[in-house]
Design a protein around this motif. Structure first.
Motif, PDB file in Angstrom:
ATOM      1  N   ALA A 222       0.823  -1.214   0.000  1.00  0.00           N
ATOM      2  CA  ALA A 222       0.000   0.000   0.000  1.00  0.00           C
ATOM      3  C   ALA A 222       0.858   1.266   0.000  1.00  0.00           C
ATOM      4  O   ALA A 222       0.569   2.213  -0.732  1.00  0.00           O
ATOM      5  N   SER A 223       1.917   1.292   0.797  1.00  0.00           N
ATOM      6  CA  SER A 223       2.773   2.485   0.851  1.00  0.00           C
ATOM      7  C   SER A 223       3.537   2.678  -0.455  1.00  0.00           C
ATOM      8  O   SER A 223       3.718   3.810  -0.908  1.00  0.00           O
ATOM      9  N   ASP A 224       3.977   1.573  -1.054  1.00  0.00           N
ATOM     10  CA  ASP A 224       4.636   1.663  -2.361  1.00  0.00           C
ATOM     11  C   ASP A 224       3.699   2.322  -3.366  1.00  0.00           C
ATOM     12  O   ASP A 224       4.087   3.228  -4.109  1.00  0.00           O
ATOM     13  N   PHE A 225       2.451   1.830  -3.380  1.00  0.00           N
ATOM     14  CA  PHE A 225       1.479   2.380  -4.317  1.00  0.00           C
ATOM     15  C   PHE A 225       1.236   3.857  -4.051  1.00  0.00           C
ATOM     16  O   PHE A 225       1.126   4.647  -4.998  1.00  0.00           O
ATOM     17  N   GLU A 226       1.144   4.248  -2.780  1.00  0.00           N
ATOM     18  CA  GLU A 226       0.893   5.659  -2.458  1.00  0.00           C
ATOM     19  C   GLU A 226       1.954   6.553  -3.075  1.00  0.00           C
ATOM     20  O   GLU A 226       1.646   7.599  -3.638  1.00  0.00           O
ATOM     21  N   VAL A 227       3.220   6.134  -2.970  1.00  0.00           N
ATOM     22  CA  VAL A 227       4.299   6.935  -3.547  1.00  0.00           C
ATOM     23  C   VAL A 227       4.148   6.994  -5.070  1.00  0.00           C
ATOM     24  O   VAL A 227       4.226   8.068  -5.665  1.00  0.00           O
ATOM     25  N   LEU A 228       3.905   5.849  -5.703  1.00  0.00           N
ATOM     26  CA  LEU A 228       3.722   5.853  -7.160  1.00  0.00           C
ATOM     27  C   LEU A 228       2.530   6.716  -7.561  1.00  0.00           C
ATOM     28  O   LEU A 228       2.598   7.464  -8.550  1.00  0.00           O
ATOM     29  N   ASP A 229       1.448   6.626  -6.796  1.00  0.00           N
ATOM     30  CA  ASP A 229       0.233   7.375  -7.117  1.00  0.00           C
ATOM     31  C   ASP A 229       0.455   8.882  -6.981  1.00  0.00           C
ATOM     32  O   ASP A 229       0.022   9.663  -7.836  1.00  0.00           O
ATOM     33  N   ILE A 230       1.134   9.288  -5.931  1.00  0.00           N
ATOM     34  CA  ILE A 230       1.432  10.718  -5.746  1.00  0.00           C
ATOM     35  C   ILE A 230       2.350  11.204  -6.857  1.00  0.00           C
ATOM     36  O   ILE A 230       2.129  12.271  -7.439  1.00  0.00           O
ATOM     37  N   LEU A 231       3.368  10.407  -7.173  1.00  0.00           N
ATOM     38  CA  LEU A 231       4.270  10.812  -8.262  1.00  0.00           C
ATOM     39  C   LEU A 231       3.531  10.915  -9.591  1.00  0.00           C
ATOM     40  O   LEU A 231       3.778  11.833 -10.367  1.00  0.00           O
ATOM     41  N   ALA A 232       2.618   9.986  -9.841  1.00  0.00           N
ATOM     42  CA  ALA A 232       1.849  10.022 -11.090  1.00  0.00           C
ATOM     43  C   ALA A 232       0.980  11.276 -11.166  1.00  0.00           C
ATOM     44  O   ALA A 232       0.812  11.856 -12.244  1.00  0.00           O
ATOM     45  N   SER A 233       0.444  11.710 -10.032  1.00  0.00           N
ATOM     46  CA  SER A 233      -0.406  12.906 -10.066  1.00  0.00           C
ATOM     47  C   SER A 233       0.422  14.191 -10.008  1.00  0.00           C
ATOM     48  O   SER A 233       0.061  15.183 -10.631  1.00  0.00           O
ATOM     49  N   GLU A 234       1.545  14.176  -9.277  1.00  0.00           N
ATOM     50  CA  GLU A 234       2.393  15.364  -9.160  1.00  0.00           C
ATOM     51  C   GLU A 234       3.225  15.606 -10.410  1.00  0.00           C
ATOM     52  O   GLU A 234       3.602  16.735 -10.700  1.00  0.00           O
ATOM     53  N   SER A 235       3.576  14.547 -11.089  1.00  0.00           N
ATOM     54  CA  SER A 235       4.422  14.660 -12.284  1.00  0.00           C
ATOM     55  C   SER A 235       3.811  13.813 -13.399  1.00  0.00           C
ATOM     56  O   SER A 235       4.268  12.715 -13.666  1.00  0.00           O
ATOM     57  N   PRO A 236       2.745  14.339 -14.009  1.00  0.00           N
ATOM     58  CA  PRO A 236       1.964  13.541 -14.957  1.00  0.00           C
ATOM     59  C   PRO A 236       2.671  13.189 -16.262  1.00  0.00           C
ATOM     60  O   PRO A 236       2.316  12.215 -16.909  1.00  0.00           O
ATOM     61  N   ARG A 237       3.672  13.971 -16.669  1.00  0.00           N
ATOM     62  CA  ARG A 237       4.357  13.687 -17.933  1.00  0.00           C
ATOM     63  C   ARG A 237       5.657  12.951 -17.678  1.00  0.00           C
ATOM     64  O   ARG A 237       6.324  13.164 -16.666  1.00  0.00           O
ATOM     65  N   GLU A 238       6.017  12.091 -18.597  1.00  0.00           N
ATOM     66  CA  GLU A 238       7.288  11.373 -18.481  1.00  0.00           C
ATOM     67  C   GLU A 238       8.427  12.377 -18.371  1.00  0.00           C
ATOM     68  O   GLU A 238       8.464  13.375 -19.085  1.00  0.00           O
ATOM     69  N   GLY A 239       9.308  12.145 -17.437  1.00  0.00           N
ATOM     70  CA  GLY A 239      10.434  13.048 -17.212  1.00  0.00           C
ATOM     71  C   GLY A 239      10.170  14.077 -16.127  1.00  0.00           C
ATOM     72  O   GLY A 239      11.108  14.711 -15.648  1.00  0.00           O
ATOM     73  N   ASP A 240       8.910  14.277 -15.744  1.00  0.00           N
ATOM     74  CA  ASP A 240       8.607  15.194 -14.648  1.00  0.00           C
ATOM     75  C   ASP A 240       9.182  14.640 -13.354  1.00  0.00           C
ATOM     76  O   ASP A 240       9.245  13.425 -13.160  1.00  0.00           O
ATOM     77  N   GLN A 241       9.574  15.540 -12.470  1.00  0.00           N
ATOM     78  CA  GLN A 241      10.158  15.139 -11.195  1.00  0.00           C
ATOM     79  C   GLN A 241       9.410  15.781 -10.046  1.00  0.00           C
ATOM     80  O   GLN A 241       8.742  16.795 -10.208  1.00  0.00           O
TER      81      GLN A 241
ATOM     82  N   ARG B  54       5.446   3.981 -14.352  1.00  0.00           N
ATOM     83  CA  ARG B  54       4.172   4.503 -14.876  1.00  0.00           C
ATOM     84  C   ARG B  54       3.273   3.366 -15.361  1.00  0.00           C
ATOM     85  O   ARG B  54       2.073   3.366 -15.104  1.00  0.00           O
ATOM     86  N   ASP B  55       3.869   2.407 -16.056  1.00  0.00           N
ATOM     87  CA  ASP B  55       3.085   1.276 -16.556  1.00  0.00           C
ATOM     88  C   ASP B  55       2.495   0.458 -15.403  1.00  0.00           C
ATOM     89  O   ASP B  55       1.315   0.093 -15.437  1.00  0.00           O
ATOM     90  N   LEU B  56       3.320   0.198 -14.380  1.00  0.00           N
ATOM     91  CA  LEU B  56       2.828  -0.567 -13.244  1.00  0.00           C
ATOM     92  C   LEU B  56       1.734   0.204 -12.511  1.00  0.00           C
ATOM     93  O   LEU B  56       0.702  -0.375 -12.143  1.00  0.00           O
ATOM     94  N   HIS B  57       1.926   1.502 -12.330  1.00  0.00           N
ATOM     95  CA  HIS B  57       0.901   2.321 -11.684  1.00  0.00           C
ATOM     96  C   HIS B  57      -0.409   2.234 -12.453  1.00  0.00           C
ATOM     97  O   HIS B  57      -1.480   2.046 -11.867  1.00  0.00           O
ATOM     98  N   THR B  58      -0.336   2.361 -13.771  1.00  0.00           N
ATOM     99  CA  THR B  58      -1.542   2.278 -14.608  1.00  0.00           C
ATOM    100  C   THR B  58      -2.222   0.923 -14.454  1.00  0.00           C
ATOM    101  O   THR B  58      -3.451   0.845 -14.377  1.00  0.00           O
TER     102      THR B  58
END
Length: 137
Positions: free
Chosen positions: A39-58, A109-113
């Protein structure tokens, strides 16, 4: 006596919230375990996906600290595991050498999706339905 009753209801409500949180986190862990995530792993991936929606965003790691319910050292270890698994990349902030950037990799990104619908299904199952929304007096 009324104060004690109000305090008892407040305490009961707090314990209910903690219980729902614990059960939900366990269910998310179960759903995501086959994909190598907790669950915590996913939370980090999910926040990163929303905070940095484009590939290469940090995103700065410091921005994650208040949003993920882990200590800074636990978050750092988690990000290290995600990096080892090829899901994120870390880099040092050029402007502030103390700062660390983190970004999702294409694999992350693929795993998050792939797992996003599983996590959302658990949230829907665990958090919808009758919940006492009345304020504690």
């Amino acid at each position: 006596m009324a104060v004690n009753t109000a305090e008892a209801r407040l305490e009961e409500r707090w314990r209910e919230i903690l219980s729902v949180h614990a059960r939900t986190m366990c269910e998310i862990d179960r759903a995501l375990h086959p994909h190598g995530l907790g669950a915590s792993d996913f939370e980090v991936l999910d926040i990163l996906a929303s905070e940095s929606p484009r590939e290469g965003d940090q995103c700065r790691v410091q921005n994650l600290v208040g949003r993920v319910h882990l200590s800074q050292s636990a978050l750092s270890r988690l990000i290290g595991r995600l990096e080892k698994d090829g899901l994120v990349e870390r880099s040092v902030c050029a402007e502030d050498r103390r700062g660390v950037w983190v970004a999702l990799t294409a694999k992350g990104r693929d795993l998050h999706t792939d797992v996003l619908p599983l996590q959302r299904a658990v949230l829907k199952r665990m958090l919808t339905g009758p919940v006492d929304q009345s304020p504690v007096a």
